[in-house]
Design a protein around this motif. Sequence first.
Motif, PDB file in Angstrom:
ATOM      1  N   GLY A   1       0.787  -1.227   0.000  1.00 34.62           N
ATOM      2  CA  GLY A   1       0.000   0.000   0.000  1.00 34.62           C
ATOM      3  C   GLY A   1       0.816   1.273   0.000  1.00 34.62           C
ATOM      4  O   GLY A   1       1.656   1.502  -0.857  1.00 34.62           O
ATOM      5  N   ALA A   2       0.587   2.116   1.007  1.00 34.87           N
ATOM      6  CA  ALA A   2       1.205   3.442   1.053  1.00 34.87           C
ATOM      7  C   ALA A   2       2.620   3.429   1.613  1.00 34.87           C
ATOM      8  O   ALA A   2       3.272   4.472   1.667  1.00 34.87           O
ATOM      9  N   ARG A   3       3.124   2.289   1.998  1.00 33.21           N
ATOM     10  CA  ARG A   3       4.479   2.222   2.550  1.00 33.21           C
ATOM     11  C   ARG A   3       5.488   2.692   1.495  1.00 33.21           C
ATOM     12  O   ARG A   3       5.444   2.263   0.334  1.00 33.21           O
ATOM     13  N   ALA A   4       6.372   3.569   1.870  1.00 31.85           N
ATOM     14  CA  ALA A   4       7.281   4.200   0.912  1.00 31.85           C
ATOM     15  C   ALA A   4       8.379   3.251   0.459  1.00 31.85           C
ATOM     16  O   ALA A   4       8.878   2.424   1.240  1.00 31.85           O
ATOM     17  N   VAL A   5       8.754   3.379  -0.810  1.00 32.46           N
ATOM     18  CA  VAL A   5       9.861   2.624  -1.403  1.00 32.46           C
ATOM     19  C   VAL A   5      10.760   3.607  -2.148  1.00 32.46           C
ATOM     20  O   VAL A   5      10.271   4.409  -2.950  1.00 32.46           O
ATOM     21  N   THR A   6      12.051   3.584  -1.872  1.00 33.37           N
ATOM     22  CA  THR A   6      13.012   4.332  -2.676  1.00 33.37           C
ATOM     23  C   THR A   6      13.617   3.377  -3.692  1.00 33.37           C
ATOM     24  O   THR A   6      14.174   2.337  -3.326  1.00 33.37           O
TER      25      THR A   6
END
Length: 313
Positions: free
Chosen positions: A214-219
Amino acid sequence: MTSSSLTPVSASYAQALLAAQQACGQQNYPRGALYVVATPIGNLADISLRALHVLQLADLIACEDTRHTQALLRAYGIDKPPVQMLALHQHNEAQAAQAVLERLRQGLRVAYVSDAGTPAISDPGARLVADARQAGLPVLPLPGASSITTVLSVAGLTLDAQHPDGFVFAGFLPSKSGERHTAVQALAGEARAVVLLEAPHRIEALATALAMLGARAVTVGRELTKQFEEIATLAAQDFPAWLAQDSNRLRGEFALVLHPAPVTLASGPDRRVLQMLMAELPLKTAVKLAAEITGESRNALYELALMLKAGKP
């Protein structure tokens, strides 16, 4: 880490080789030692002076791919005959390691390099290092480029009250879809940041799997240090669409940081337990005991404890 190509910066490294000799020539480089040498992950200029010096000095260079390493050495103006090269990769590491140990016992200086980056992390070399240490032979690290630290340095992670526990390195997730899905489900419960690696032919599958977070950030770091380097931070659910926006984004090697999961502050009975413990104990001890009693995340309780101590509701 793997590297599909090297980005040349200069046609001549003569001055760099001279600087390496001047900077490192008076240092001690014992014989009979294994030198684990980091090499660039894409940009040739990221080589260290010490790496250049040892690669010149080495009696033998063990490497993941002799042709790749020969091309790398020649780019720096270092010429090693085939007799001074030895292939050591994931398919022959156990046998080739014994050949290296024999050369070390003869008093030779042996350098080990992977195709790119720092050996023995996600690339071959760990078995070789373990065997050398078990045999009582010296192993000396020459630090340098690594896709892991490179992508972490631009992810913007902060060690704070919500996320005090740093990161973990997961490397390549399983290639089979079911196993990869299970691995991502496990990552959903990981409170720390997670560093992942992926090859271009599997990046779409990884993006689809991570979208469940979902909204969990990924770089996302693509082609790090190379000419077409691209770095973006986005929600995991948007990763597949980001890849689809440009076909070039399916090219090159990937290093990714899955950011820590957002912390949900405890409430209700858990808050009361924490407040009671804080009244009698130091903050960290109260948080530790509250986590054990309630089963709540220690990170969440620690953040709540700081808010309560500051008088915030």
